[in-house]
Design a protein around this motif. Structure first.
Motif, PDB file in Angstrom:
ATOM      1  N   UNK A 131      -5.189 -12.638  -7.530  1.00  0.00           N
ATOM      2  CA  UNK A 131      -5.321 -11.399  -6.756  1.00  0.00           C
ATOM      3  C   UNK A 131      -4.156 -11.246  -5.769  1.00  0.00           C
ATOM      4  N   UNK A 132      -3.751 -12.346  -5.157  1.00  0.00           N
ATOM      5  CA  UNK A 132      -2.637 -12.275  -4.208  1.00  0.00           C
ATOM      6  C   UNK A 132      -1.365 -11.795  -4.904  1.00  0.00           C
ATOM      7  N   UNK A 133      -1.038 -12.411  -6.027  1.00  0.00           N
ATOM      8  CA  UNK A 133       0.175 -12.034  -6.760  1.00  0.00           C
ATOM      9  C   UNK A 133       0.074 -10.616  -7.312  1.00  0.00           C
ATOM     10  N   UNK A 164      -2.067  -0.987 -14.752  1.00  0.00           N
ATOM     11  CA  UNK A 164      -1.449  -2.178 -15.347  1.00  0.00           C
ATOM     12  C   UNK A 164      -1.857  -3.431 -14.577  1.00  0.00           C
ATOM     13  N   UNK A 165      -1.922  -3.314 -13.243  1.00  0.00           N
ATOM     14  CA  UNK A 165      -2.350  -4.447 -12.402  1.00  0.00           C
ATOM     15  C   UNK A 165      -3.782  -4.845 -12.734  1.00  0.00           C
ATOM     16  N   UNK A 166      -4.672  -3.850 -12.876  1.00  0.00           N
ATOM     17  CA  UNK A 166      -6.074  -4.131 -13.218  1.00  0.00           C
ATOM     18  C   UNK A 166      -6.151  -4.863 -14.559  1.00  0.00           C
ATOM     19  N   UNK A 167      -5.357  -4.417 -15.537  1.00  0.00           N
ATOM     20  CA  UNK A 167      -5.351  -5.071 -16.853  1.00  0.00           C
ATOM     21  C   UNK A 167      -4.916  -6.524 -16.737  1.00  0.00           C
ATOM     22  N   UNK A 168      -3.845  -6.775 -15.954  1.00  0.00           N
ATOM     23  CA  UNK A 168      -3.353  -8.141 -15.779  1.00  0.00           C
ATOM     24  C   UNK A 168      -4.397  -9.017 -15.077  1.00  0.00           C
ATOM     25  N   UNK A 206       2.471  -9.695 -10.833  1.00  0.00           N
ATOM     26  CA  UNK A 206       1.898  -9.727 -12.189  1.00  0.00           C
ATOM     27  C   UNK A 206       2.452  -8.619 -13.081  1.00  0.00           C
ATOM     28  N   UNK A 207       2.957  -7.567 -12.466  1.00  0.00           N
ATOM     29  CA  UNK A 207       3.437  -6.420 -13.257  1.00  0.00           C
ATOM     30  C   UNK A 207       4.954  -6.268 -13.175  1.00  0.00           C
ATOM     31  N   UNK A 208       5.638  -7.317 -12.772  1.00  0.00           N
ATOM     32  CA  UNK A 208       7.099  -7.220 -12.637  1.00  0.00           C
ATOM     33  C   UNK A 208       7.759  -6.832 -13.973  1.00  0.00           C
ATOM     34  N   UNK A 209       7.374  -7.536 -15.029  1.00  0.00           N
ATOM     35  CA  UNK A 209       7.977  -7.253 -16.338  1.00  0.00           C
ATOM     36  C   UNK A 209       7.631  -5.834 -16.800  1.00  0.00           C
ATOM     37  N   UNK A 210       6.385  -5.427 -16.583  1.00  0.00           N
ATOM     38  CA  UNK A 210       5.962  -4.068 -16.955  1.00  0.00           C
ATOM     39  C   UNK A 210       6.795  -3.039 -16.189  1.00  0.00           C
ATOM     40  N   UNK A 211       7.003  -3.278 -14.908  1.00  0.00           N
ATOM     41  CA  UNK A 211       7.716  -2.330 -14.053  1.00  0.00           C
ATOM     42  C   UNK A 211       9.182  -2.197 -14.479  1.00  0.00           C
ATOM     43  N   UNK A 234       7.512  -4.348  -4.006  1.00  0.00           N
ATOM     44  CA  UNK A 234       8.654  -3.977  -4.858  1.00  0.00           C
ATOM     45  C   UNK A 234       9.281  -2.658  -4.416  1.00  0.00           C
ATOM     46  N   UNK A 235      10.551  -2.496  -4.697  1.00  0.00           N
ATOM     47  CA  UNK A 235      11.266  -1.276  -4.337  1.00  0.00           C
ATOM     48  C   UNK A 235      10.541  -0.044  -4.849  1.00  0.00           C
ATOM     49  N   UNK A 236      10.449   0.968  -3.987  1.00  0.00           N
ATOM     50  CA  UNK A 236       9.814   2.222  -4.377  1.00  0.00           C
ATOM     51  C   UNK A 236       8.353   2.302  -3.963  1.00  0.00           C
ATOM     52  N   UNK A 237       7.762   1.173  -3.620  1.00  0.00           N
ATOM     53  CA  UNK A 237       6.363   1.157  -3.219  1.00  0.00           C
ATOM     54  C   UNK A 237       6.245   0.756  -1.759  1.00  0.00           C
ATOM     55  N   UNK A 238       5.077   1.041  -1.163  1.00  0.00           N
ATOM     56  CA  UNK A 238       4.923   0.735   0.244  1.00  0.00           C
ATOM     57  C   UNK A 238       3.474   0.626   0.661  1.00  0.00           C
ATOM     58  N   UNK A 239       3.300   0.404   1.964  1.00  0.00           N
ATOM     59  CA  UNK A 239       1.961   0.242   2.535  1.00  0.00           C
ATOM     60  C   UNK A 239       1.482   1.556   3.137  1.00  0.00           C
ATOM     61  N   UNK A 240       0.207   1.804   2.984  1.00  0.00           N
ATOM     62  CA  UNK A 240      -0.420   2.950   3.632  1.00  0.00           C
ATOM     63  C   UNK A 240      -1.742   2.491   4.236  1.00  0.00           C
ATOM     64  N   UNK A 241      -2.398   3.359   4.970  1.00  0.00           N
ATOM     65  CA  UNK A 241      -3.725   3.026   5.511  1.00  0.00           C
ATOM     66  C   UNK A 241      -4.770   3.210   4.427  1.00  0.00           C
ATOM     67  N   UNK A 242      -5.742   2.295   4.400  1.00  0.00           N
ATOM     68  CA  UNK A 242      -6.797   2.370   3.378  1.00  0.00           C
ATOM     69  C   UNK A 242      -7.490   3.726   3.409  1.00  0.00           C
ATOM     70  N   UNK A 243      -7.723   4.254   4.606  1.00  0.00           N
ATOM     71  CA  UNK A 243      -8.431   5.524   4.742  1.00  0.00           C
ATOM     72  C   UNK A 243      -7.668   6.730   4.240  1.00  0.00           C
ATOM     73  N   UNK A 244      -6.341   6.608   4.048  1.00  0.00           N
ATOM     74  CA  UNK A 244      -5.561   7.719   3.508  1.00  0.00           C
ATOM     75  C   UNK A 244      -5.827   7.910   2.015  1.00  0.00           C
TER      76      UNK A 244
END
Length: 511
Positions: free
Chosen positions: A200-202, A431-435, A208-213, A285-295
Motif C-alpha cells: 500500500x505504501x509503494x 491501474x494502482x488498484x489492479x496492482x 507500483x505503476x511506474x512501468x505503466x506510467x 511522480x512528476x505531474x501528480x500532487x497532493x490535495x485535501x481529502x475533502x476536495x
C-alpha cells in the motif's frame, strides 16, 4: 483383564481405572469478605480464574491478589501444597495450572492434591484433554459450574509412574515441535502484514505503476485534474439542488404534508495546501500532487429516521478490520433509530477508535451506524483507490493519533477532510488498484493457508492428548524401557499404595 478408558477402549494391563478422588484429595477454594481490610494483604498467595485468563504457562506462582492468615481463617479458602493441580470450575470451566508453590484459590477452582502414585504433569495434561467432558457435567442456569462432587467423579485411568513420566515426556516433545511450527506460522502472519502495508505504501507513492506510467503519452497533470474535479463537484451539487427544487414543488403541490425536503448543503470550500505544507509531504511522480481529502470526497449527510422498516444495516461490527469486506453477520434488520443512509458505490468509513481501520465500498443500498461516515464518489475518483488508501498504515495511524474523546474517541471530520490525499489520474488510480489487488490476492491466499494450518496444529494438539490417554502414544520400544525402570510396579500394587495412602492420611483439617 484389560482396563478400558472413558471411551470404552482397552488399555494395557498396567493401567488402573478410577475417578479423580481415587488418586488424590479434592479441595475447593473460597474468598474472604472483601469489605474487611484485615483479610487482605501479602501473607498468602491467592488465585482466581481471572489470573489464568490468557495464561499459557504450566505452573502458576502468584495471582493479582493475596490474603492474610486472618482472611484464610475466616473463609473457606484452603492452603494447597506445591504440585497441586488447579482446575477452574466456573467462569470459565477448564483453566488448568500446577501450583508452583504453596497457595490458595477462590471458589472458582476445584483442586486435586495428587497422591504419590500420580504424576502431577500427567494429571495436568489429562485434565486438558477432558475439558469438554467436564463442561458436559457442569450444571446451572445463569452460568455453568462444575461441583466438587462432579469434579471428584471425573474418570481417570492411570498407568505405573514410569509410564506416566514417559507419556508426559512424549507429549512435551511433540508439543515442543508443534509449538515451533506454530511460531513459524505466526511469524509468517506478521511478515504478511508488513508486506501488505509495504504494498500500500509503494502504491500511493506511484512505485507500483511506474512501468505503466512510462508507457502512457497523454496523462493530465495535477492542476488539470483538480480543476476537473472541482467542476464535477459543482455539477453534482447543482444536480442535487435541482432534485431538491423538484421535491419541494411536489411537497407544495401535495398541500405541504409531511416534512419539507432538506436542502442539500452548499459545498464547503477547503483551503489548499501551502507551499510549506507541500514541502513536508512525500514526493509524488512528476505531474501528480497532493490535495485535501475533502476536495475529492463528498461527505454525505443523508439520514434515515428509523421508522421501523427492515433495511440492509451495517454497523462497525460488520466491517472486517484491514480487509475492506463485510463479516458474515451482516443482515437485513429492523431500523428503529436514526442511521446514516448510503447508496451502492458509496464509501463507508468507521470514525470511532479503535475501528479506524474499517472501510467498505458499498455493493448495495442500505443504512449504517452514525459512527460510520459515508463518502460519495465523483467521476474522476475511483473509490476502490480511496478504500485502499484509507487502509494504509500511515492513514490509520494518523487517524488513531488524532482522534479525541474520553470514553469513545472519534476522529473529527475536519481533520479527515483536511488530510493529504495523493492525486493521480483516474486511469492510474485504476491501474494502482489492479496492482494492489494482484499482490494482495496472493497475500490473502497465503494468509488463509496459514489460518488453516494453525487450526490443523490445534487439532493435532488435541489428537496427541487423546492418544496419550488412550495408551496409544508410546511405541513398544518405549514401553519396554519404562517396564525396566527401577520404580515400575504393576497396576495392582499401584492401586493398593493409593488406597493405603488415602486410608493413612484420613481427613486433614484446615491448614
Amino acid at each position: 483383564m484389560k482396563v478400558k478408558n472413558r471411551l470404552g477402549e482397552k488399555l494395557g494391563d498396567d493401567w488402573v481405572k478410577g475417578v479423580l478422588s481415587d488418586f488424590g484429595q479434592v479441595v475447593s477454594g473460597g474468598t474472604p469478605k472483601t469489605k474487611v481490610p484485615e483479610y487482605w494483604g501479602e501473607d498468602i498467595l491467592w488465585i482466581t480464574p481471572a489470573d489464568l485468563s490468557g495464561y499459557s504457562e504450566k505452573y502458576i506462582y502468584k495471582g493479582r491478589k493475596s490474603i492474610t492468615h486472618l482472611g484464610l481463617k475466616n473463609s473457606s479458602a484452603r492452603l494447597i501444597p506445591k504440585g497441586s493441580v488447579l482446575f477452574s470450575s466456573r467462569a470459565p470451566i477448564g483453566y488448568i495450572a500446577i501450583a508452583g508453590n504453596e497457595l490458595c484459590t477462590n471458589q472458582g477452582f476445584k483442586t486435586l492434591i495428587p497422591s504419590e502414585a500420580l504424576n502431577r504433569d500427567f494429571l495436568y495434561y489429562y485434565l486438558k484433554s477432558i475439558k469438554q467432558l467436564a463442561e458436559g457435567r457442569a450444571s446451572g442456569t445463569t452460568f455453568k459450574e462444575l461441583s466438587g462432587k462432579a469434579f471428584a467423579e471425573l474418570p481417570l485411568c492411570v498407568p505405573p509412574l514410569p509410564e506416566q513420566r514417559a507419556i508426559v515426556s512424549k507429549i512435551e516433545q511433540l508439543f515442543s515441535e508443534l509449538d515451533n511450527g506454530i511460531a513459524n506460522l505466526k511469524l509468517a502472519q506478521q511478515q504478511l502484514k508488513v508486506y501488505r502495508q509495504s504494498v500500500l505504501k509503494k502504491a500511493f507513492e506511484g512505485e507500483l505503476t511506474r512501468q505503466w506510467r512510462e508507457q502512457q503519452t497523454d496523462l493530465p497533470d495535477a492542476k488539470a485534474l483538480l480543476e476537473q474535479i472541482q467542476v464535477e463537484r459543482e455539477e453534482s451539487y447543482n444536480e442535487k439542488l435541482d432534485e431538491w427544487k423538484r421535491a419541494v414543488k411536489e411537497w407544495e403541490d401535495a398541500g405541504k404534508e409531511g416534512k419539507k425536503p432538506t436542502k442539500p448543503k452548499k459545498l464547503k470550500k477547503i483551503e489548499p495546501f501551502t507551499e510549506t505544507e507541500l514541502a513536508e509531504l512525500p514526493t509524488l511522480p512528476n505531474g501528480y500532487g497532493w490535495t485535501r481529502l475533502g476536495e475529492l470526497h463528498h461527505l454525505k449527510s443523508d439520514k434515515h429516521t428509523g421508522s421501523g422498516e427492515s433495511l440492509f444495516y451495517i454497523g462497525l461490527e460488520h466491517i472486517s478490520k484491514n480487509q475492506g469486506t463485510l463479516t458474515d453477520e451482516v443482515k437485513i434488520d429492523v431500523i428503529n433509530t436514526v442511521k446514516n443512509s448510503f447508496k451502492k458505490g458509496d464509501l463507508l468509513y468507521g470514525k470511532l477508535r479503535p475501528y479506524l481501520n474499517k472501510v467498505y465500498l458499498a455493493n448495495e443500498d442500505g443504512v449504517c451506524s452514525t459512527d460510520i461516515l459515508v463518502f460519495e464518489s465523483i467521476p474522476s475518483l475511483d473509490l476502490n483507490y480511496s478504500k485502499y488508501y484509507f487502509l494504509s498504515y500511515k492513514f490509520v495511524n494518523d487517524m488513531t493519533h488524532n482522534s479525541s474523546g474520553v470514553n469513545l474517541p472519534r476522529v473529527s471530520t475536519k481533520y479527515l477532510q483536511e488530510y493529504p490525499f495523493p492525486l493521480f489520474s483516474l486511469e492510474e488510480q485504476q491501474a494502482i488498484v489492479t496492482e494492489i489487488e494482484t499482490r494482495l490476492s496472493v497475500c490473502d491466499k497465503v494468509e488463509q493457508d496459514i489460518e488453516d494450518n494453525l487450526k490443523i496444529a490445534e487439532a493435532l494438539r488435541q489428537s496427541i492428548l487423546k492418544k496419550a490417554f488412550e495408551g496409544k502414544l508410546l511405541n513398544e520400544r518405549e514401553l519396554e524401557e519404562v517396564r525396566s525402570a527401577p520404580d515400575w510396579e504393576p497396576a495392582e500394587v499401584l492401586l493398593e499404595k493409593i488406597r493405603a495412602e488415602k486410608a493413612g492420611s484420613g481427613k486433614k483439617g484446615k491448614a
